[in-house]
Design an enzyme around this catalytic site. Structure first.
Site, PDB file in Angstrom:
ATOM      1  N   SER A  83     -16.906 -57.239  40.728  1.00 34.57           N
ATOM      2  CA  SER A  83     -16.947 -55.942  40.520  1.00 34.57           C
ATOM      3  C   SER A  83     -18.042 -55.264  40.459  1.00 34.57           C
ATOM      4  O   SER A  83     -19.100 -56.109  40.465  1.00 34.57           O
ATOM      5  CB  SER A  83     -16.068 -55.307  39.095  1.00 34.57           C
ATOM      6  OG  SER A  83     -16.624 -56.048  38.135  1.00 34.57           O
ATOM      7  N   LEU A  84     -18.416 -54.069  40.350  1.00 32.82           N
ATOM      8  CA  LEU A  84     -19.673 -53.351  40.414  1.00 32.82           C
ATOM      9  C   LEU A  84     -20.032 -52.971  39.081  1.00 32.82           C
ATOM     10  O   LEU A  84     -19.166 -52.551  38.020  1.00 32.82           O
ATOM     11  CB  LEU A  84     -19.592 -52.077  41.149  1.00 32.82           C
ATOM     12  CG  LEU A  84     -19.207 -52.274  42.596  1.00 32.82           C
ATOM     13  CD1 LEU A  84     -19.192 -51.076  43.556  1.00 32.82           C
ATOM     14  CD2 LEU A  84     -20.712 -53.096  43.322  1.00 32.82           C
ATOM     15  N   GLU A 114     -23.561 -45.670  49.744  1.00 32.78           N
ATOM     16  CA  GLU A 114     -22.376 -45.520  50.614  1.00 32.78           C
ATOM     17  C   GLU A 114     -21.442 -44.540  49.600  1.00 32.78           C
ATOM     18  O   GLU A 114     -21.721 -44.742  48.224  1.00 32.78           O
ATOM     19  CB  GLU A 114     -21.322 -46.677  50.811  1.00 32.78           C
ATOM     20  CG  GLU A 114     -22.294 -47.655  51.777  1.00 32.78           C
ATOM     21  CD  GLU A 114     -21.574 -48.917  51.578  1.00 32.78           C
ATOM     22  OE1 GLU A 114     -20.564 -49.270  50.975  1.00 32.78           O
ATOM     23  OE2 GLU A 114     -22.102 -49.961  52.394  1.00 32.78           O
ATOM     24  N   LYS A 116     -18.425 -44.136  47.153  1.00 31.35           N
ATOM     25  CA  LYS A 116     -17.454 -45.287  46.141  1.00 31.35           C
ATOM     26  C   LYS A 116     -16.195 -44.554  46.319  1.00 31.35           C
ATOM     27  O   LYS A 116     -15.739 -43.678  45.835  1.00 31.35           O
ATOM     28  CB  LYS A 116     -18.112 -45.203  44.923  1.00 31.35           C
ATOM     29  CG  LYS A 116     -16.997 -46.086  44.036  1.00 31.35           C
ATOM     30  CD  LYS A 116     -17.623 -46.224  42.542  1.00 31.35           C
ATOM     31  CE  LYS A 116     -16.807 -47.406  41.668  1.00 31.35           C
ATOM     32  NZ  LYS A 116     -15.250 -47.244  41.805  1.00 31.35           N
ATOM     33  N   ASP A 118     -12.209 -44.423  45.945  1.00 31.70           N
ATOM     34  CA  ASP A 118     -11.333 -44.354  44.713  1.00 31.70           C
ATOM     35  C   ASP A 118     -10.035 -44.983  45.361  1.00 31.70           C
ATOM     36  O   ASP A 118      -9.242 -44.201  45.469  1.00 31.70           O
ATOM     37  CB  ASP A 118     -11.197 -43.166  44.000  1.00 31.70           C
ATOM     38  CG  ASP A 118     -10.731 -43.371  42.451  1.00 31.70           C
ATOM     39  OD1 ASP A 118     -10.513 -44.563  42.043  1.00 31.70           O
ATOM     40  OD2 ASP A 118     -10.286 -42.547  41.976  1.00 31.70           O
ATOM     41  N   TYR A 227     -16.212 -52.263  53.786  1.00 27.86           N
ATOM     42  CA  TYR A 227     -17.519 -51.838  53.406  1.00 27.86           C
ATOM     43  C   TYR A 227     -18.520 -53.212  52.980  1.00 27.86           C
ATOM     44  O   TYR A 227     -19.410 -53.105  52.765  1.00 27.86           O
ATOM     45  CB  TYR A 227     -17.579 -51.023  52.101  1.00 27.86           C
ATOM     46  CG  TYR A 227     -16.400 -51.521  51.053  1.00 27.86           C
ATOM     47  CD1 TYR A 227     -16.654 -52.440  50.191  1.00 27.86           C
ATOM     48  CD2 TYR A 227     -15.616 -50.376  50.726  1.00 27.86           C
ATOM     49  CE1 TYR A 227     -15.992 -52.740  49.173  1.00 27.86           C
ATOM     50  CE2 TYR A 227     -14.675 -50.544  49.752  1.00 27.86           C
ATOM     51  CZ  TYR A 227     -14.919 -51.802  49.018  1.00 27.86           C
ATOM     52  OH  TYR A 227     -13.965 -52.250  47.979  1.00 27.86           O
ATOM     53  N   LYS A 315     -21.378 -43.125  39.379  1.00 32.07           N
ATOM     54  CA  LYS A 315     -20.118 -42.580  39.294  1.00 32.07           C
ATOM     55  C   LYS A 315     -20.364 -40.944  39.177  1.00 32.07           C
ATOM     56  O   LYS A 315     -21.456 -40.547  38.362  1.00 32.07           O
ATOM     57  CB  LYS A 315     -19.227 -42.941  38.113  1.00 32.07           C
ATOM     58  CG  LYS A 315     -18.407 -44.267  38.488  1.00 32.07           C
ATOM     59  CD  LYS A 315     -17.151 -44.438  37.983  1.00 32.07           C
ATOM     60  CE  LYS A 315     -16.610 -45.618  37.831  1.00 32.07           C
ATOM     61  NZ  LYS A 315     -15.502 -45.600  37.056  1.00 32.07           N
ATOM     62  N   CYS A 409      11.431 -19.669  18.128  1.00 34.39           N
ATOM     63  CA  CYS A 409      11.280 -20.750  19.197  1.00 34.39           C
ATOM     64  C   CYS A 409      11.522 -19.884  20.809  1.00 34.39           C
ATOM     65  O   CYS A 409      12.645 -19.181  20.798  1.00 34.39           O
ATOM     66  CB  CYS A 409      12.463 -21.620  19.079  1.00 34.39           C
ATOM     67  SG  CYS A 409      12.575 -22.679  20.263  1.00 34.39           S
ATOM     68  N   CYS A 412      15.308 -21.348  21.720  1.00 42.55           N
ATOM     69  CA  CYS A 412      16.508 -20.991  21.261  1.00 42.55           C
ATOM     70  C   CYS A 412      16.408 -20.074  20.014  1.00 42.55           C
ATOM     71  O   CYS A 412      17.411 -19.507  19.689  1.00 42.55           O
ATOM     72  CB  CYS A 412      16.984 -22.357  20.522  1.00 42.55           C
ATOM     73  SG  CYS A 412      16.044 -22.951  18.888  1.00 42.55           S
ATOM     74  N   CYS A 425       9.978 -26.141  16.056  1.00 40.29           N
ATOM     75  CA  CYS A 425      11.283 -25.501  15.940  1.00 40.29           C
ATOM     76  C   CYS A 425      12.192 -26.431  15.273  1.00 40.29           C
ATOM     77  O   CYS A 425      12.333 -27.528  15.637  1.00 40.29           O
ATOM     78  CB  CYS A 425      11.613 -25.146  17.344  1.00 40.29           C
ATOM     79  SG  CYS A 425      13.453 -24.965  17.465  1.00 40.29           S
ATOM     80  N   CYS A 431      18.440 -27.040  20.025  1.00 40.04           N
ATOM     81  CA  CYS A 431      17.619 -26.208  20.987  1.00 40.04           C
ATOM     82  C   CYS A 431      17.572 -27.041  22.298  1.00 40.04           C
ATOM     83  O   CYS A 431      17.149 -28.115  22.446  1.00 40.04           O
ATOM     84  CB  CYS A 431      16.276 -26.343  20.153  1.00 40.04           C
ATOM     85  SG  CYS A 431      14.773 -25.584  21.194  1.00 40.04           S
TER      86      CYS A 431
END
Ligand code: IVH
Length: 665
Positions: A83-84, A114, A116, A118, A227, A315, A409, A412, A425, A431
């Site tokens: 992972s990065l 480039e 990223k 998602d 990529y 990011k 409410c 109701c 309520c 209700c």
């Protein structure tokens, strides 16, 4: 037709369909009409049916999907899928650059920047130019085999282009994405079919491409960008840019959005230009990736932990937009709590149209001084409900009157009572809003998991007085459901079956499903493990509950009140008489992590946060949100946050997803 002629025509047709697929989906430059394409495709199908001896898995006809499978097979990756390193702040890219420069001993540094993407990371392996397999990242070493599903994606070549020199074997990495427009369409269809909608295009891509029935994947708006060249049997290209050009020459889809950069300033410019384009691109991107261009320098730099030293993901900050808020309505939740919700002029935040955002409670509205008619800033981060962050003042504009909660409410009409920051309520299930909320909660994934009982169905059941109480659900027949809009015999039967299957629900889920105030999934599990039978939970006294460490006074009180209520008891008795039979949760299994406190950070590949939490708790452990001296383990996924530093400070053992999986077995 002779066999030989059939074989020749089949080969020609496959080449032609592959070529036009590539032009259409890879290059966006179709040369023939849809109907001409369909004719080629159907002719190929026809010949393959007549001459099944020439069928192969990589024929373009496999784009329509294969037989469903029981589960996805595991696949070991060619090389570990790392992972990065990632961050949002600008100074982090500066320190990345300076550490590279000092490690590289004054060698000239060139980066390729480039987008990223998602989406969902995937490895594609081609042997002799044919797609051998496609696998998800999984734990980095082993992923899930999604070959049949990926074969349906027309942007993925089944055969590499003969034009470029096709290697004996090549492994590439890319990202599978769903288009934003396709995602919106898919969600509308899902809602129409009473299915839960996906929160964002990434979830939709990950959820759909890992299905067991590839026929359901065919035709979905999925796309891919490749990529990274991971491995090649022939001579490696010297630079990343050459590698990308090579991938493209083979017919693999790459992005045109890439930039050679020689300084942090260049990277900054690229990030800015991508941030500007972000909304107009039909894919989600969540930042940029800076990678060293020279591949042998990459090898020299190597990796640290699970990330290569030669790349960095920078990011974008969470998405925010300003829009006008034209009303504040008050929503009544399933437990009776009133929440002010801002109605907004629809605004697109990263491909998702937002027209409502929470204002949390009355005190928050006053603190932020938000009134009807104001311009407000809305934030949407990941999968959480969008919220109003602040008011954006406008000079000289006459403002509305300050907001106040209603005295009655809105659903109701019962008088509202105040408890601390909350307005409530007190009418309970009489209700309508609360009944609908309770029903939705009862059916939700973590409770009874009645997948087809969506919002529209719930609304109709309550509106038509078919349900006045949760127990009524179990008494409804297929014919009853057939009366509802959007239901025919098959769908009504499916819903009925799902409800009947929910009768043997595990005890913890049943307790959670009842919707007792202050009793979330964790507390429900604690109660199920402690008492082991529903009867005992139901008759628990305050005294008994006070001996359970994790149950506080407020929760204990709420449990006793809930089971002391006449109406709740009648409802539960009716459920039991319909055959609802909560299943005890095994204690033995539950003890494995007894006394162990675990904190999760970063993204795990195979688990959502709540699944991992559920598993820890199901085994008797505690999953808490912050690291302290009492923490036993920190499970660090991808892009771990500050909890990793906290773990080091407190000497907490850090484990990765693989180790976590071994632990929870
Ligand atoms: S390079 C060793 N390039 O971001 C890292 N990753 O960890 C090789 N991602 O799971 C990956 N866009 O799936 C690379 N242009 C891009 C990317 C990219 C998105 C994903 C990748 C990874 C995640 C961060």
């Amino acid at each position: 037709m002779s066999k030989d002629n059939a074989r020749k025509e089949i080969e020609k047709l496959r080449d032609a369909v592959n070529y036009h697929d590539h032009l259409y989906y890879g290059e966006n430059k179709p040369k023939i009409s849809d109907s001409a394409y369909d004719r080629l495709f159907h002719r190929l199908q026809e010949l393959e049916e007549k001459f099944p001896e020439f069928q192969t898995a990589n024929s373009p006809t496999s784009r329509i999907g294969a037989e469903p499978v029981g589960s996805l097979k595991k696949r070991r990756h060619t090389t570990v899928m790392q992972s990065l390193q990632a961050a949002i702040e600008t100074d982090t890219i500066e320190s990345f650059d300076s550490s590279i420069r000092s490690l590289a001993h004054k060698k000239k540094i060139e980066y390729v920047a480039e987008p990223k993407f998602d989406g969902l990371s995937v490895e594609l392996v081609y042997t002799k130019g044919e797609l051998e397999y496609a696998a998800t990242r999984g734990d980095g070493r082993t992923g899930e085999d999604i070959t049949n599903n990926v074969r349906t994606m027309r942007s993925v070549p089944l055969k590499l282009n003969g034009g470029g020199s096709v290697p004996e074997r090549i492994a590439v990495r890319g990202e599978i994405l769903m288009t934003k427009t396709g995602f919106q369409k898919l969600n509308r269809e899902r809602v129409g079919n009473n299915k839960e909608s996906f929160a964002n295009p990434r979830n939709a891509a990950a959820g759909t491409v890992r299905q067991l029935d590839s026929k359901n994947v065919a035709g979905l708006p999925l796309d891919i960008f490749c990529y990274e060249l991971l491995q090649i049997s022939e001579k490696e290209p010297e630079t990343h840019l050459e590698a990308l050009d090579f991938l493209k020459s083979l017919g693999l889809k790459t992005t045109r959005q890439r930039q050679l950069c020689s300084s942090v300033d260049d990277l900054l410019d690229f990030r800015e230009s991508m941030a500007k384009k972000r909304e107009s691109i039909d894919f989600d991107i969540d930042g940029i990736v800076a990678k060293i261009n020279n591949r042998s320098l990459r090898n020299e730099l190597g990796s640290r932990g699970r990330s290569p030293r030669w790349a960095f993901a920078w990011k974008f900050p969470p998405r925010q937009e300003v829009t006008r808020q034209f009303d504040i309505v008050v929503q009544v939740g399933r437990t009776g709590i009133l929440t002010p919700v801002a109605l907004l002029e629809p605004v697109d935040i990263g491909g998702v149209t937002i027209s409502r955002a929470t204002l949390h409670n009355e005190d928050e509205v006053h603190r932020k001084d938000i009134r009807v008619g104001d311009n407000v800033r809305i934030a949407r981060a990941g999968d959480v409900i969008p919220e109003v962050i602040e008011r954006v003042p406008e000079k000289g504009k006459k403002r509305g009157t300050p907001f106040s909660m209603p005295k009655k409410c809105p659903s109701c009409g019962d008088p509202i009572v105040r408890e601390g920051a909350y307005h409530i309520c007190p009418a309970g299930l009489s209700c309508r809003a609360q009944l609908e909320g309770r029903l939705r909660h009862f059916a939700s994934r973590s409770a009874c998991n009645i997948e087809t009982l969506g919002g529209k169905t719930t609304e109709q059941l309550v509106e038509r007085n078919m349900i006045n109480d949760l127990a009524d659900l179990f008494g409804l027949s297929v014919e009853d459901f057939m009366q509802l809009d959007g239901y025919a015999e098959k769908s009504a039967k499916k819903l009925h079956d799902q409800i009947q299957n929910a009768k043997n629900i595990p005890l913890d889920r049943f307790i959670y499903a009842l919707g007792i105030r202050h009793i979330g999934e964790h507390m429900a599990r604690v109660l199920a493990h402690h008492f082991e039978s529903f009867d005992k939970v139901r008759s628990a006294t305050l005294e008994q509950l006070s001996h359970i460490r994790e149950i506080g006074d407020e929760s204990a009180q709420s449990i006793v009140e809930f089971f002391g209520d006449k109406r709740n008891n009648e409802s539960i008795d009716r459920m039991l008489s319909y055959g609802v039979n909560p299943q005890p949760v095994s204690r033995k299994k539950a003890q494995k992590l007894k006394g162990t406190t675990i904190v999760l950070t970063g993204e795990l590949d195979k688990w959502t946060r709540s699944e991992a939490k559920q598993r820890i708790e199901a085994l008797g452990g505690r999953a808490t949100s912050s690291v302290s001296d009492n923490t036993d383990y920190l499970v660090a996924g991808q892009n771990p946050g500050s909890k990793l530093d906290a773990a080091r400070k407190h000497n907490v053992k850090v484990i990765d997803e693989k180790e976590f999986e071994n632990m929870v077995g």
